[in-house]
Design an enzyme around this catalytic site. Structure first.
Site, PDB file in Angstrom:
ATOM      1  N   HIS A   1      28.863   1.471 115.813  1.00 44.78           N
ATOM      2  CA  HIS A   1      29.666   1.451 114.509  1.00 44.78           C
ATOM      3  C   HIS A   1      29.030   0.553 113.385  1.00 44.78           C
ATOM      4  O   HIS A   1      28.201  -0.251 113.508  1.00 44.78           O
ATOM      5  CB  HIS A   1      30.990   0.969 114.938  1.00 44.78           C
ATOM      6  CG  HIS A   1      30.889  -0.420 115.554  1.00 44.78           C
ATOM      7  ND1 HIS A   1      30.650  -0.867 116.603  1.00 44.78           N
ATOM      8  CD2 HIS A   1      31.309  -1.666 114.815  1.00 44.78           C
ATOM      9  CE1 HIS A   1      30.631  -2.388 116.659  1.00 44.78           C
ATOM     10  NE2 HIS A   1      30.874  -2.685 115.523  1.00 44.78           N
TER      11      HIS A   1
ATOM     12  N   HIS B   1      25.949  -3.374 108.735  1.00 46.49           N
ATOM     13  CA  HIS B   1      24.897  -3.212 109.655  1.00 46.49           C
ATOM     14  C   HIS B   1      25.419  -2.373 110.966  1.00 46.49           C
ATOM     15  O   HIS B   1      26.701  -2.496 111.206  1.00 46.49           O
ATOM     16  CB  HIS B   1      23.934  -4.293 110.070  1.00 46.49           C
ATOM     17  CG  HIS B   1      25.095  -5.462 110.976  1.00 46.49           C
ATOM     18  ND1 HIS B   1      25.982  -6.194 110.053  1.00 46.49           N
ATOM     19  CD2 HIS B   1      25.606  -5.604 112.235  1.00 46.49           C
ATOM     20  CE1 HIS B   1      26.869  -6.948 110.945  1.00 46.49           C
ATOM     21  NE2 HIS B   1      26.258  -6.421 112.214  1.00 46.49           N
TER      22      HIS B   1
ATOM     23  N   THR C   1      25.076  -3.166 115.012  1.00 49.30           N
ATOM     24  CA  THR C   1      24.427  -4.073 115.850  1.00 49.30           C
ATOM     25  C   THR C   1      23.974  -3.069 117.061  1.00 49.30           C
ATOM     26  O   THR C   1      24.833  -2.368 117.684  1.00 49.30           O
ATOM     27  CB  THR C   1      25.543  -5.243 116.546  1.00 49.30           C
ATOM     28  OG1 THR C   1      25.905  -5.844 115.238  1.00 49.30           O
ATOM     29  CG2 THR C   1      24.956  -6.191 117.332  1.00 49.30           C
TER      30      THR C   1
ATOM     31  N   THR D   1      30.751  -2.355 111.016  1.00 51.35           N
ATOM     32  CA  THR D   1      32.053  -2.948 110.650  1.00 51.35           C
ATOM     33  C   THR D   1      32.407  -2.816 109.084  1.00 51.35           C
ATOM     34  O   THR D   1      31.542  -3.564 108.298  1.00 51.35           O
ATOM     35  CB  THR D   1      32.063  -4.315 111.419  1.00 51.35           C
ATOM     36  OG1 THR D   1      32.088  -4.248 112.803  1.00 51.35           O
ATOM     37  CG2 THR D   1      33.391  -5.038 110.720  1.00 51.35           C
TER      38      THR D   1
END
Length: 451
Positions: free
Chosen positions: A336, A256, A258, A338
């Site tokens: 971004h 995902h 965030t 992760t």
């Protein structure tokens, strides 16, 4: 006995003048559905937006209906089932569990949860829980199941005009609950439920694709002589034969990006963020996120995201300043995914690492071009910081929503809560493995690969 033409016409005219009885043609349920559709109460992106429907079909979603008895939850659930009939399962508490405010949950929920677990184990794309879901303990159990099986949980409330009208609901609810009981239920349903964080969550198919792209990047990197010259950046983890980056970095949870970390509403600004028009409008909607690169540091590996103007409406204005107060960095530059973290490193670090690249680029340091790979230019910025700038950006399919794991008592934070997702990643049956997408697949459009 013969009847004259005049009398036949007379009888026909009398019939059509009689009040039309809808019950002759529609069941009461169909009338209710027709009314709700007319009122726009079924206007959800997962029902009327073709782009979102396509993404939901290739995702894993747990829809948690929430609302008072008679508010239209069952109609909404059945409509979802009709739209996704081949990939959807509705699990209903109707006729089984009487909605009420009580200190303990009814034992009947155990069988219902076992059915939810079976659906998740089968990999059913859409699992719909049709119930009031007014108790926090009940929500936590469903969130726990979603996390365990790597499903994105959505809280969905009906949009019917009467959803909070106790006079109407008293007549509509099948349990014949009086207004006094409905009022008690309404109180518990009015309490806001905030996620651990909001964000864009990759579809199941896009997640597999992105993982493969990142693995290819890591493999290319660790085999480079130039990378071997900088093994020391990764400290004591490097052996005499080198470093296996895929093992070095561990991933937690659904992939995902965030937008807002809210910590179940405890973070300042959470309520204001949840009430943004863009957040309310786009909740449960599909988005295409553009990946422009992959990066590695001794702490994290991640995918760099380029946000569109529409996506920036969901991006907190202070996100970059919050991470680097002394810097004036472009809005959205922290975006971004992760892909993995080194041992004892929290996922929060990935965004901070990305901003270090952004800061250097702003200062004019574009890094040393080490190699032109078949994926793009590989640059080295020093101190173990490597960036792969993709020659063709990749667009992954996502759904905007919230992540609602069971709240951890004691140490709080995103990195601690998503840890419970780890075991869920292993719950992929043979059917899922057969659906894996090779990293070379995808539709090419201009300089962009869409997955």
């Amino acid at each position: 006995m013969l009847i004259s033409g005049t009398k036949l016409v007379s009888r026909f005219v009398q019939k059509i003048r009689r009040p039309f009885n809808h019950r002759q043609f529609f069941s009461s349920k169909m009338q209710e559905q027709a009314l709700e559709r007319a009122e726009g109460s079924l206007a959800f992106s997962f029902l009327d937006d073709e782009a979102s429907i396509e993404v939901y079909r290739e995702s894993r979603t747990l829809f948690i209906m929430r609302g008072l008895p008679g508010s239209g939850k069952s109609t909404l659930a059945s409509t979802i089932a009709g739209k996704y009939e081949d990939v959807c399962r509705v699990i209903s508490a109707d006729q089984k569990i009487r909605p009420e405010v009580s200190a303990t949950l009814p034992e009947e929920y155990k069988a219902l949860d076992e059915e939810v677990a079976r659906c998740c184990e089968e990999g059913i794309a859409m699992v719909v829980i049709d119930d009031t879901n007014h108790q926090q303990e009940r929500l936590e159990k469903l969130f726990e199941l979603a996390s365990e099986y790597q499903y994105l949980a959505h809280l969905v409330e009906p949009k019917t005009p009467w959803k909070n009208d106790l006079d109407v609901l008293e007549k509509k609810n099948q349990w014949k609950l009086p207004q006094s009981e409905l009022k008690n239920l309404k109180g518990s349903l009015e309490e806001a439920v905030y996620p651990l964080y909001y964000g864009w969550f990759l579809s199941h198919k896009s997640q597999i694709y992105t993982e493969e792209k990142n693995k290819k990047f890591l493999k290319t990197l660790e085999e480079l002589d130039e990378f071997k010259e900088h093994w020391g950046d990764f400290g004591e983890t490097v052996s005499e034969t080198g470093i296996n980056l895929e093992e070095y970095f561990k991933r937690k949870g659904i992939l995902h990006c965030t937008t807002k970390f809210s910590d179940y509403g405890k973070v300042t600004g959470t309520q204001q963020y949840a009430e943004l028009e863009a957040v309310k409008e786009f909740y449960c909607s599909a988005f295409g996120l553009h990946i422009t690169g992959f990066f590695v540091t001794p702490r994290t590996t991640g995918a760099r995201i380029q946000l569109t103007n529409k996506q920036l409406e969901l991006w907190p204005a202070d996100s970059e300043k919050e991470a680097m107060p002394s810097e004036d960095l472009p809005r959205g530059s922290r975006a971004h995914i992760t892909m993995g973290c080194a041992k004892d490193v929290e996922p929060l670090q990935t965004g901070l690492d990305l901003l270090e690249f952004v800061k250097l680029e702003k200062e004019g340091d574009q890094g040393l071009v080490v190699k032109d790979t078949d994926q793009g230019k590989l640059r080295y910025f020093g101190k173990g910081m490597w960036m792969l700038e993709l020659s063709e950006k990749v667009t992954v399919k996502t759904i905007f929503g919230g992540f609602y794991p069971k709240e951890k008592k004691g140490k709080e934070g995103e990195e601690k809560a998503v840890e419970e997702n780890k075991e869920g990643e292993e719950k992929k049956d043979s059917k899922e493995n057969q659906q894996e997408v090779k990293p070379t697949e995808g539709k090419k459009k201009g300089k962009c690969t869409i997955i």
